[in-house]
Scaffold this active site. Structure first.
Site, PDB file in Angstrom:
ATOM      1  N   GLU A  24       0.840  -1.188   0.000  1.00 50.61           N
ATOM      2  CA  GLU A  24       0.000   0.000   0.000  1.00 50.61           C
ATOM      3  C   GLU A  24       0.876   1.238   0.000  1.00 50.61           C
ATOM      4  O   GLU A  24       1.850   1.318   0.735  1.00 50.61           O
ATOM      5  CB  GLU A  24      -0.885   0.026   1.259  1.00 50.61           C
ATOM      6  CG  GLU A  24      -1.861  -1.111   1.334  1.00 50.61           C
ATOM      7  CD  GLU A  24      -2.722  -1.068   2.581  1.00 50.61           C
ATOM      8  OE1 GLU A  24      -2.679  -0.060   3.317  1.00 50.61           O
ATOM      9  OE2 GLU A  24      -3.438  -2.042   2.814  1.00 50.61           O
ATOM     10  N   ASP A  54      -3.616   3.707  -0.810  1.00 47.36           N
ATOM     11  CA  ASP A  54      -4.275   3.809   0.491  1.00 47.36           C
ATOM     12  C   ASP A  54      -4.768   5.237   0.705  1.00 47.36           C
ATOM     13  O   ASP A  54      -4.212   6.192   0.169  1.00 47.36           O
ATOM     14  CB  ASP A  54      -3.272   3.421   1.584  1.00 47.36           C
ATOM     15  CG  ASP A  54      -3.924   3.189   2.927  1.00 47.36           C
ATOM     16  OD1 ASP A  54      -5.141   2.921   2.989  1.00 47.36           O
ATOM     17  OD2 ASP A  54      -3.217   3.274   3.946  1.00 47.36           O
ATOM     18  N   GLU A 111     -12.238   1.295   3.913  1.00 51.58           N
ATOM     19  CA  GLU A 111     -11.698   1.302   5.267  1.00 51.58           C
ATOM     20  C   GLU A 111     -12.735   1.901   6.218  1.00 51.58           C
ATOM     21  O   GLU A 111     -13.600   2.659   5.797  1.00 51.58           O
ATOM     22  CB  GLU A 111     -10.434   2.159   5.335  1.00 51.58           C
ATOM     23  CG  GLU A 111      -9.308   1.675   4.459  1.00 51.58           C
ATOM     24  CD  GLU A 111      -8.104   2.601   4.507  1.00 51.58           C
ATOM     25  OE1 GLU A 111      -6.998   2.078   4.675  1.00 51.58           O
ATOM     26  OE2 GLU A 111      -8.275   3.825   4.367  1.00 51.58           O
TER      27      GLU A 111
END
Length: 162
Positions: A24, A54, A111
């Protein structure tokens, strides 16, 4: 020594393959030096690493860079995901990011999934994967291994019952 060579040495030491790792990189790190980031990411992709951006949506990325980077997935930042139930603009950002990523052939990870309602909303939007406290808090290796075994066992029992 640059990152690709360091990773080559680590993989060789552990007799591991790059296809088992997803690296990431934060959106802000890409934008600090986009040309260098693209060169390094291309070298990593050529070696077989999966690559993920990310915290997507929190920086100042250019779609021109996004379309050229050899990445496999985008991770939608938790600040948008956690508020998508209560903030219509965040919900639009999440939906649009999922659509954009899929149209570019990328997988999407959300997320900050903290409850079943958020997870259900993401599923309806076609989000590929999710992570967050709804599933588990960060765990040390031993606790994670036990958690995986417990959930694999529960899934196996559910599959056998159906």
């Amino acid at each position: 020594t640059e990152l690709p060579e360091k990773l080559d040495a680590i993989l060789a030491r552990h007799e591991a393959q790059p296809r088992g790792l997803c690296l990431e990189i934060t959106e802000s790190a890409i934008m600090d030096d986009p040309a260098r980031a693209q060169t390094i990411l291309e070298r990593l992709a050529q070696r077989g690493f999966e690559l993920s951006i990310d915290d997507f949506g929190t920086g100042y990325s250019s779609l021109a860079y996004l379309k050229r980077l050899p990445v496999h997935e985008l991770k939608i930042d938790k600040s948008f995901v956690m508020a998508m139930q209560t903030d219509s603009n965040d919900a639009k950002i999440v939906r649009s990011t999922i659509d954009l990523a899929h149209n570019l052939g990328l997988a999407v990870v959300a997320e900050g999934v903290e409850n079943a309602a958020i997870l259900e909303g993401l599923a309806k939007l076609g989000c590929d994967e999710a992570q967050g406290f709804h599933f588990a808090k960060p765990l040390p290796v031993d606790a994670f291994t036990a958690w995986v075994a417990q959930h694999a066992s529960a899934r196996d029992h559910a599959d056998a019952a159906s």
